[in-house]
Scaffold this motif. Sequence first.
Motif, PDB file in Angstrom:
ATOM      1  N   LEU A 115      72.954-107.645 -21.114  1.00  0.00           N
ATOM      2  CA  LEU A 115      73.199-107.639 -19.682  1.00  0.00           C
ATOM      3  C   LEU A 115      73.795-108.965 -19.212  1.00  0.00           C
ATOM      4  O   LEU A 115      74.745-108.983 -18.418  1.00  0.00           O
ATOM      5  CB  LEU A 115      71.901-107.351 -18.929  1.00  0.00           C
ATOM      6  CG  LEU A 115      71.395-105.905 -18.971  1.00  0.00           C
ATOM      7  CD1 LEU A 115      70.059-105.786 -18.262  1.00  0.00           C
ATOM      8  CD2 LEU A 115      72.408-104.956 -18.350  1.00  0.00           C
ATOM      9  N   VAL A 181      72.802-100.580 -14.003  1.00  0.00           N
ATOM     10  CA  VAL A 181      71.932-100.529 -15.189  1.00  0.00           C
ATOM     11  C   VAL A 181      70.573-101.143 -14.884  1.00  0.00           C
ATOM     12  O   VAL A 181      69.525-100.610 -15.277  1.00  0.00           O
ATOM     13  CB  VAL A 181      72.614-101.246 -16.371  1.00  0.00           C
ATOM     14  CG1 VAL A 181      71.637-101.424 -17.532  1.00  0.00           C
ATOM     15  CG2 VAL A 181      73.827-100.458 -16.837  1.00  0.00           C
ATOM     16  N   SER A 184      68.541 -98.834 -12.814  1.00  0.00           N
ATOM     17  CA  SER A 184      68.064 -97.724 -13.627  1.00  0.00           C
ATOM     18  C   SER A 184      66.904 -98.145 -14.522  1.00  0.00           C
ATOM     19  O   SER A 184      65.941 -97.394 -14.695  1.00  0.00           O
ATOM     20  CB  SER A 184      69.220 -97.172 -14.475  1.00  0.00           C
ATOM     21  OG  SER A 184      68.788 -96.089 -15.267  1.00  0.00           O
ATOM     22  N   LEU A 185      66.990 -99.347 -15.082  1.00  0.00           N
ATOM     23  CA  LEU A 185      65.897 -99.834 -15.925  1.00  0.00           C
ATOM     24  C   LEU A 185      64.621-100.037 -15.119  1.00  0.00           C
ATOM     25  O   LEU A 185      63.511 -99.814 -15.629  1.00  0.00           O
ATOM     26  CB  LEU A 185      66.301-101.155 -16.593  1.00  0.00           C
ATOM     27  CG  LEU A 185      67.352-101.060 -17.700  1.00  0.00           C
ATOM     28  CD1 LEU A 185      67.775-102.449 -18.148  1.00  0.00           C
ATOM     29  CD2 LEU A 185      66.804-100.268 -18.881  1.00  0.00           C
ATOM     30  N   PRO A 191      70.253 -91.847 -13.546  1.00  0.00           N
ATOM     31  CA  PRO A 191      71.670 -91.479 -13.673  1.00  0.00           C
ATOM     32  C   PRO A 191      72.023 -90.214 -12.898  1.00  0.00           C
ATOM     33  O   PRO A 191      73.133 -90.104 -12.360  1.00  0.00           O
ATOM     34  CB  PRO A 191      71.835 -91.281 -15.187  1.00  0.00           C
ATOM     35  CG  PRO A 191      70.787 -92.165 -15.789  1.00  0.00           C
ATOM     36  CD  PRO A 191      69.624 -92.117 -14.848  1.00  0.00           C
ATOM     37  N   GLY A 234      79.188 -97.631 -14.797  1.00  0.00           N
ATOM     38  CA  GLY A 234      77.774 -97.940 -14.632  1.00  0.00           C
ATOM     39  C   GLY A 234      76.891 -96.712 -14.840  1.00  0.00           C
ATOM     40  O   GLY A 234      75.792 -96.814 -15.398  1.00  0.00           O
ATOM     41  N   ALA A 237      76.662 -96.231 -18.587  1.00  0.00           N
ATOM     42  CA  ALA A 237      75.783 -97.228 -19.196  1.00  0.00           C
ATOM     43  C   ALA A 237      74.323 -96.969 -18.840  1.00  0.00           C
ATOM     44  O   ALA A 237      73.428 -97.167 -19.678  1.00  0.00           O
ATOM     45  CB  ALA A 237      76.200 -98.627 -18.738  1.00  0.00           C
ATOM     46  N   ALA A 238      74.063 -96.527 -17.607  1.00  0.00           N
ATOM     47  CA  ALA A 238      72.684 -96.241 -17.203  1.00  0.00           C
ATOM     48  C   ALA A 238      72.109 -95.081 -18.004  1.00  0.00           C
ATOM     49  O   ALA A 238      70.909 -95.067 -18.319  1.00  0.00           O
ATOM     50  CB  ALA A 238      72.638 -95.940 -15.708  1.00  0.00           C
ATOM     51  N   VAL A 241      70.664 -96.459 -21.356  1.00  0.00           N
ATOM     52  CA  VAL A 241      69.507 -97.360 -21.382  1.00  0.00           C
ATOM     53  C   VAL A 241      68.352 -96.873 -20.527  1.00  0.00           C
ATOM     54  O   VAL A 241      67.244 -97.410 -20.629  1.00  0.00           O
ATOM     55  CB  VAL A 241      69.913 -98.772 -20.911  1.00  0.00           C
ATOM     56  CG1 VAL A 241      71.004 -99.335 -21.797  1.00  0.00           C
ATOM     57  CG2 VAL A 241      70.370 -98.761 -19.453  1.00  0.00           C
ATOM     58  N   ALA A 242      68.567 -95.883 -19.666  1.00  0.00           N
ATOM     59  CA  ALA A 242      67.497 -95.438 -18.774  1.00  0.00           C
ATOM     60  C   ALA A 242      66.389 -94.769 -19.572  1.00  0.00           C
ATOM     61  O   ALA A 242      66.645 -94.080 -20.576  1.00  0.00           O
ATOM     62  CB  ALA A 242      68.048 -94.465 -17.739  1.00  0.00           C
TER      63      ALA A 242
END
Length: 249
Positions: A115, A181, A184-185, A191, A234, A237-238, A241-242
Amino acid sequence: MTADAQNQDNERPLIAHLLELRTRLLRGAVGLAVVLACLLPFANTLYGYLALPLLAKLPKGGQLIATQVASPFFAPMKLAFFAALVVAMPWLLYQAWAFVAPGLYQREKRLALPLLSSALLLFYAGCAFAYFLVLPMVFGFMARVTPDGVAMMTDISAYLDFVLVMFLAFGLSFELPVALVILSLLGWVTPAQLREGRGYAVVGIFIVAAVLTPPDVVSQLMLAIPMCLLYEAGILAARLVAPREPQRA
């Protein structure tokens, strides 16, 4: 163990953290000072490169002017400090990372490094996009709409402030995928919610572009269109990793 001894034991970790913070701040300041000292002799050269997008669009013989006595000195110095801050940003981020990394879990470390790296690269990409594509188009538009009999002669301090604002606007706007991201984390959005809110996001992006850029359609579109594409990036990417939601029976 007495109460005084317990208080001393509790204060030791705090003192150690404060000493570590001081060390990291000093190292960051020293690194920034070294970069600044290396760039100061080339301050006028840096300003010459920064002025190229405008000078290329002015009529033959057009030039920037200095309306204040100290502008020829302070404007290049201000640019040198901004350039030093940008160049030293990896070192400054490393010092911040070295301070907080011991308190992170292994999974947090694996996520934080990509990140931080992505945020830094996206900021540089936003500044480069503004310099090589946006500024020439904006100044070309301004030169075409300048009324007849009006000489387009910009003050060097005003020009520097304008360009730095554009750099910050595009550099920070390009951080949109990283922001999505992180949200979302943290579990604040998913997403699926980002996809469903795409229409609202596009409207918000155009509003932000209208606020951050000069009052011309060219620069607004040049900021809004990349931000829309970055919003889609985005979302992708989310999704990677979400945290995955548990499937219903």
